[in-house]
Design an enzyme around this catalytic site. Structure first.
Site, short mmCIF file in Angstrom:
data_model
loop_
_atom_site.label_atom_id
_atom_site.label_comp_id
_atom_site.label_asym_id
_atom_site.label_seq_id
_atom_site.Cartn_x
_atom_site.Cartn_y
_atom_site.Cartn_z
N GLN A 155 118.73 14.29 93.42
CA GLN A 155 118.72 15.57 92.70
C GLN A 155 117.31 16.19 92.82
OE1 GLN A 155 120.23 12.77 90.65
NE2 GLN A 155 121.99 13.25 91.90
N THR A 164 128.72 15.41 98.18
CA THR A 164 129.44 14.58 97.22
C THR A 164 130.78 15.19 96.82
OG1 THR A 164 127.37 13.73 96.40
CG2 THR A 164 129.24 13.46 94.94
N ASP A 197 119.59 19.11 97.08
CA ASP A 197 120.09 19.42 98.43
C ASP A 197 119.03 20.08 99.31
OD1 ASP A 197 122.67 18.57 97.49
OD2 ASP A 197 122.80 20.49 96.46
N GLU A 198 117.78 19.67 99.12
CA GLU A 198 116.70 20.23 99.94
C GLU A 198 116.59 19.52 101.28
OE1 GLU A 198 116.12 19.06 96.83
OE2 GLU A 198 115.45 20.75 95.60
N GLY A 199 117.41 18.51 101.51
CA GLY A 199 117.34 17.79 102.78
C GLY A 199 116.45 16.57 102.67
N LYS A 200 116.47 15.90 101.53
CA LYS A 200 115.60 14.74 101.31
C LYS A 200 115.96 13.58 102.24
CE LYS A 200 116.51 14.66 96.87
NZ LYS A 200 117.05 15.97 96.55
N ARG A 238 127.85 25.67 97.87
CA ARG A 238 126.62 25.86 97.09
C ARG A 238 126.31 27.35 96.97
NH1 ARG A 238 123.94 21.42 100.88
NH2 ARG A 238 124.89 19.58 99.94
N ALA A 291 124.50 11.88 93.91
CA ALA A 291 123.64 12.34 95.00
C ALA A 291 124.41 12.30 96.31
CB ALA A 291 122.43 11.42 95.10
N GLY A 292 123.86 12.93 97.30
CA GLY A 292 124.47 12.86 98.62
C GLY A 292 123.40 13.07 99.66
N HIS A 293 123.18 12.08 100.51
CA HIS A 293 122.19 12.21 101.57
C HIS A 293 122.91 12.11 102.89
CE1 HIS A 293 119.10 11.83 98.67
NE2 HIS A 293 119.30 10.56 98.42
N THR A 304 121.13 17.31 85.35
CA THR A 304 121.74 15.98 85.40
C THR A 304 121.15 15.17 84.23
OG1 THR A 304 122.37 14.16 86.84
CG2 THR A 304 120.09 14.94 87.04
#
Ligand code: IMP
Length: 425
Positions: free
Chosen positions: A226, A301, A23-26, A306, A49-51, A241
């Site tokens: 991740q 997700t 969750d670093e903002g990829k 967090r 994952a979640g973008h 994971t």
């Protein structure tokens, strides 16, 4: 010369890898960089994952499909290291068709990518509490892959074999999961996979072969999901994971050797973690709540809140070593605006002994006490800054402190959620 253009153009291949617990903002950085690349490849993970990408007023959230999908002239790829839930892939493709009217990138899928089956989701959900998994069947799918019981998407091309494998697995699960019905699963998966494979944007390929053939003429961006501390081998095991987000995952998740690969490490300006496990710089006070609220730190997700804490530089140095980082992108700097003092962990004490290096070992982590340096904060709004010189002095000092401590240049600095709210250096 701007350093980032050097990193990009002197090197045709770049991997974007999270340095912390994800969750670093990829998504935003991948999306921003995607226009410079021809192929955007996911090499591991699945819909855990979640973008999120925000363009103007439009918000796109992806779990499985690479973030570069919004560029029509690119090729997006899911490598053999990815695990695919066909239900999720159909939903994401349908959503894209609806909102973009087919104007998105083609999607190439490696035949060897394993499928997430109903028994994977059921098994994950029955054991998820200790680790705090996303409950999407990811770990169980990789477990079966390792145990040589997986079903690959390419198996669907041989209908009899595909059917037989599902029947065998339903039989294998009959004591634990008696409600599974092979005929229903075969029917559902046939419908979903047919929908995916007949989509005019989708191709089923040997991705390693495709990418290897392009490597002298095309640029490839590898999009990690991740992050380093969630890596099965190099992360904070067992709270990890089941795939390899670190740079080694690029090779085993695609099936070829990318020449001249560089790695860009994503570093959030503070630290967050979802799920369970030790977190040395965690803040359980008002500052932790401030970061959570200002940073919208709720999972894309699962919607879970967090856990938040100060930036931990031994972690970033560890990620540098594991991934051979060439540079970093420092994200969400704007979230710190308004804090009078900002603490940064520069080293550790483990059982009272100085330890400059991060150890992912569970026992060490439980006994780790961070050693902090305190920096002055800033109150000025930084969301409109587009040049480093436009940042307030204390924000510049914060970035420079991180660069000095890690020996890594911050080539991108995120100052807001929008694609454009980024300083490039
Ligand atoms: P799994 O990947 O669902 O098996 O979950 C294993 C661990 O990884 C849990 O602690 C999850 O919260 C964490 N995790 C999985 N995907 C992400 C992600 O995209 N961001 C942050 N944490 C994640």
């Amino acid at each position: 010369m701007i350093y980032y253009t050097y990193v990009l153009f002197k090197n045709p291949n770049l991997a974007i890898i999270g340095t912390q617990w994800g969750d670093e903002g990829k998504g935003k950085i991948v999306d921003l960089l995607a226009k410079k690349f021809d192929y955007i490849v996911r090499y591991q993970g699945g819909n855990n994952a979640g973008h999120t990408i925000i363009i103007g007023k439009e918000k796109f959230a992806f779990h499985l499909i690479p973030s570069g999908i919004l560029y029509e002239d690119k090729n997006c790829c899911l490598g053999c290291g990815v695990v695919i839930d066909p239900q999720v892939l159909v939903e994401e493709l349908t959503n894209l068709e609806k909102r973009l009217n087919g104007k998105f990138a083609p999607l190439l899928i490696d035949k060897k990518a394993n499928l997430i089956m109903p028994w994977h989701i059921a098994r994950d959900q029955s054991t998820m509490t200790k680790i705090g998994t996303t409950g999407r069947g990811i770990g169980s799918c990789y477990t079966d892959q390792t145990a040589r019981r997986g079903i690959q998407i390419g198996d669907f091309l041989n209908k009899n074999y595909f059917k037989k494998r599902i029947e065998e697995e339903v039989e294998n699960h009959k004591t634990r999961l008696p409600s599974l019905k092979a005929d229903i699963i075969i029917r559902t998966y046939t419908r979903l996979l047919t929908k995916i494979l007949t989509n005019r944007k989708v191709g089923l390929v040997d991705l390693g072969e495709v990418l290897d053939a392009k490597q002298s003429s095309k640029n490839i961006l590898f999009e990690g999901a991740q992050a380093t501390l969630l890596d099965l081998r190099f992360g904070t095991y067992p709270y990890v994971t089941s795939s390899h987000p670190t740079v080694g995952g690029v090779l085993i998740g695609t099936g070829f050797f990318p020449q001249n690969l560089k790695t860009l490490g994503l570093v959030k300006a503070y630290t967050t973690r979802v799920g369970n496990g030790p977190f040395p710089t965690e803040l359980s006070d008002a500052t932790g709540k401030f970061l959570q609220k200002n940073g919208h730190e709720f999972g894309t997700t699962t919607g879970r809140a967090r856990r938040c804490g100060w930036l931990d530089l031994p972690i970033v140095r560890y990620a540098k070593r594991v991934n051979g980082l060439s540079a970093i992108a420092l994200t969400k700097l704007d979230v710190l605006t308004g804090l009078k003092k900002i603490k940064v962990a520069v080293s550790y004490k483990i059982n009272g002994t100085s330890a400059p290096v991060f150890s992912p070992n569970q026992t060490d982590l439980e006994n780790t006490v961070p050693v902090y340096e305190t920096l002055a904060g800033w109150t000025e709004d930084i969301t409109a800054a587009r040049k480093f010189s436009e940042l307030p002095k204390n924000a510049r000092a914060y970035v420079e402190f991180i660069e000095k401590q890690t020996g890594l240049k911050a080539t991108f600095i995120g100052v807001g959620p929008d694609r454009d709210q980024t300083i490039k250096r």
